[in-house]
Design an enzyme around this catalytic site. Structure first.
Site, mmCIF file in Angstrom:
data_model
loop_
_atom_site.group_PDB
_atom_site.id
_atom_site.type_symbol
_atom_site.label_atom_id
_atom_site.label_comp_id
_atom_site.label_asym_id
_atom_site.label_seq_id
_atom_site.Cartn_x
_atom_site.Cartn_y
_atom_site.Cartn_z
ATOM 1 N N CYS A 47 0.819 -1.212 0.000
ATOM 2 C CA CYS A 47 0.000 0.000 0.000
ATOM 3 C C CYS A 47 0.853 1.263 0.000
ATOM 4 O O CYS A 47 0.466 2.278 -0.569
ATOM 5 C CB CYS A 47 -0.925 0.022 1.217
ATOM 6 S SG CYS A 47 -2.180 -1.253 1.216
ATOM 7 N N ARG A 49 4.460 1.401 -0.628
ATOM 8 C CA ARG A 49 5.718 1.438 -1.366
ATOM 9 C C ARG A 49 5.724 0.462 -2.544
ATOM 10 O O ARG A 49 5.064 -0.584 -2.502
ATOM 11 C CB ARG A 49 6.908 1.148 -0.450
ATOM 12 C CG ARG A 49 7.002 -0.283 0.050
ATOM 13 C CD ARG A 49 8.226 -0.484 0.942
ATOM 14 N NE ARG A 49 8.155 0.356 2.127
ATOM 15 C CZ ARG A 49 8.965 1.386 2.354
ATOM 16 N NH1 ARG A 49 9.917 1.690 1.501
ATOM 17 N NH2 ARG A 49 8.831 2.101 3.447
ATOM 18 N N SER A 101 8.587 2.685 7.518
ATOM 19 C CA SER A 101 7.141 2.618 7.296
ATOM 20 C C SER A 101 6.428 3.871 7.793
ATOM 21 O O SER A 101 6.966 4.619 8.617
ATOM 22 C CB SER A 101 6.555 1.393 8.015
ATOM 23 O OG SER A 101 7.068 0.193 7.487
ATOM 24 N N GLU A 106 5.910 -1.205 12.277
ATOM 25 C CA GLU A 106 4.737 -2.039 11.961
ATOM 26 C C GLU A 106 5.175 -3.411 11.450
ATOM 27 O O GLU A 106 6.235 -3.570 10.862
ATOM 28 C CB GLU A 106 3.844 -1.335 10.939
ATOM 29 C CG GLU A 106 4.545 -0.931 9.653
ATOM 30 C CD GLU A 106 4.144 -1.774 8.467
ATOM 31 O OE1 GLU A 106 3.465 -2.786 8.680
ATOM 32 O OE2 GLU A 106 4.516 -1.425 7.349
ATOM 33 N N ASP A 107 4.342 -4.415 11.718
ATOM 34 C CA ASP A 107 4.698 -5.801 11.429
ATOM 35 C C ASP A 107 4.382 -6.238 9.998
ATOM 36 O O ASP A 107 5.019 -7.156 9.483
ATOM 37 C CB ASP A 107 3.955 -6.742 12.395
ATOM 38 C CG ASP A 107 4.487 -6.642 13.816
ATOM 39 O OD1 ASP A 107 5.690 -6.370 13.965
ATOM 40 O OD2 ASP A 107 3.700 -6.826 14.753
ATOM 41 N N GLY A 179 -13.823 -6.835 2.456
ATOM 42 C CA GLY A 179 -12.451 -7.338 2.475
ATOM 43 C C GLY A 179 -12.034 -7.796 3.852
ATOM 44 O O GLY A 179 -10.850 -7.784 4.182
ATOM 45 N N ALA A 180 -12.980 -8.247 4.665
ATOM 46 C CA ALA A 180 -12.684 -8.649 6.049
ATOM 47 C C ALA A 180 -11.870 -9.934 6.139
ATOM 48 O O ALA A 180 -11.322 -10.246 7.187
ATOM 49 C CB ALA A 180 -13.985 -8.800 6.842
ATOM 50 N N GLY A 182 -9.276 -10.425 4.140
ATOM 51 C CA GLY A 182 -7.910 -10.029 3.803
ATOM 52 C C GLY A 182 -7.140 -9.631 5.043
ATOM 53 O O GLY A 182 -7.713 -9.477 6.131
ATOM 54 N N GLY A 185 -8.166 -5.918 6.364
ATOM 55 C CA GLY A 185 -9.569 -5.915 6.773
ATOM 56 C C GLY A 185 -9.824 -6.766 7.993
ATOM 57 O O GLY A 185 -10.594 -6.394 8.891
#
Length: 369
Positions: A47, A49, A101, A106-107, A179-180, A182, A185
């Site tokens: 999302c 990069r 990030s 962030e993981d 998109g839950a 994914g 989501g």
């Protein structure tokens, strides 16, 4: 190794989404680069990069990239960052650790790096150099997450979105999530459940969550439910809009306050939805300011992580140097007849003062071990 990077610091989401290739297009891209002589390539597309990791000279890559994405090459060049050699390896280590990030530490990025690397490896687009570098970067990131608190205190885009939804209005809220199933989501859904103030309507059945506050609804009926919702979240991988302003006009939408949260790249929600009274729209780029505030809390842990990167990077670079010179070592074994004292004098004659000083320091350290 070199890196060509396009990220959330240098370009808007609308431009980045043009370079978010699906699997078929990614294979085509890798093959085109292979035709240009780039036999080792890893393409990271998230999302926030889009980055090309490869070996050789980067001169021919940008034109192929621009052509594949259908963007103007000069516009693309204006948004790019270039890294070579040690700088490129250092960049990968920082990206994998979540240090570059939008949300520090962030993981998700580590999984995305692993997936991109594994994809190229399985398709035959990596060899010793990229294999060694990516495996070392992944291992270093895991060590940082184990030995520091940066991962424990990190706030992902999903948790930031859930926090925003939680504070959108007091009391119980009805939230639709597209998109839950994914990664993003699903994390939004789990975070919202932890707050306990949302009734969630997911567009696909969530098999592993038996919760009375989660209801499955058919994707084809999303517009039938929107009038009931307080918040609409979209985090799909759809190549087209999931919500359009045109279709909202057809459902006689009332003007109560609603929040639309678009966490997708390419974008899921038509920006024109904000023309409707009471509707606010938040996209991934809008979380940038929130992320900056949270990042301040993690700076100390980042310093600890930096020292780990420095040690791991030093080990990796020595391993690469040793591997790249292994033939020379074998030759020295057969051609160097002198004893150790003669070897040192010969080294002194050939080396610079700085190189000889460094050599002697290492010899002294070896005596202490």
């Amino acid at each position: 190794m070199f890196v060509i990077s396009l990220n959330h610091k240098t370009s808007e989401a609308g431009f980045r989404e043009k370079l978010a290739f699906d699997e078929i297009k990614r294979i085509s891209f890798l093959n085109r680069l292979k035709d240009e002589g780039y036999t080792q390539v890893v393409y990271v597309s998230t999302c926030n990069r889009c980055e090309i990791y490869s070996v050789g000279k980067s001169s021919k890559v940008v034109s192929v990239w621009a052509d594949m994405a259908g963007v103007d090459i000069d516009e693309l060049k204006e948004s790019l960052l270039f890294f070579d050699g040690k700088g490129a390896v250092n960049h990968l280590f920082h990206v994998a650790a979540g240090f570059d990030s939008m949300v520090l530490g962030e993981d998700e990025i580590l999984r995305q790096i692993k997936d991109a690397y594994q994809f190229s490896k399985e398709k035959g687009f990596t060899d010793y150099e990229l294999n060694t570098i990516f495996q070392a970067a992944i291992s270093c990131s895991k060590k940082i997450k184990t030995k520091t608190k940066i991962s424990k205190t990190a706030v992902s885009i999903a948790s930031l979105a859930a926090k925003k939804i939680h504070g959108f209005k007091p009391g119980k809220k009805k939230v639709m999530i597209m998109g839950a199933t994914g990664d993003t989501g699903n994390k939004v859904l789990l975070n919202l459940l932890s707050y306990g103030d949302c009734k969630i309507y997911a567009t696909k059945h969530i098999h592993h969550i038996g919760n009375p506050n989660v209801e499955s609804i058919p994707y084809s009926e999303i517009y039938d439910y929107i009038n009931q919702m307080d918040v609409i979240v979209s985090a799909t991988k759809s190549p087209h809009y999931t919500i359009t302003a045109g279709k909202l006009k057809n459902i006689e939408l009332d003007d109560k306050k609603r929040l639309f949260v678009d966490l997708a790249v390419p974008r899921d929600v038509d920006e024109d939805v904000v023309e409707f009274k009471g509707i606010d729209l938040i996209t991934i780029d809008d979380f940038s300011a929130i992320a900056k505030e949270n990042n301040v809390l993690k700076k100390k842990e980042k310093e600890n992580g930096e020292s780990i990167i420095e040690d791991e990077l030093d080990t990796l670079l020595k391993d690469l140097t040793f591997h790249n010179n292994r033939e020379g070592f074998e030759l020295m074994k057969t051609t160097c007849k002198e004893d150790f004292e003669h070897f040192v004098y010969k080294f002194k004659d050939i080396a610079s003062a700085e190189e000889f000083d460094s050599f002697m320091n290492v010899l002294n350290k070896m005596q202490e071990v």
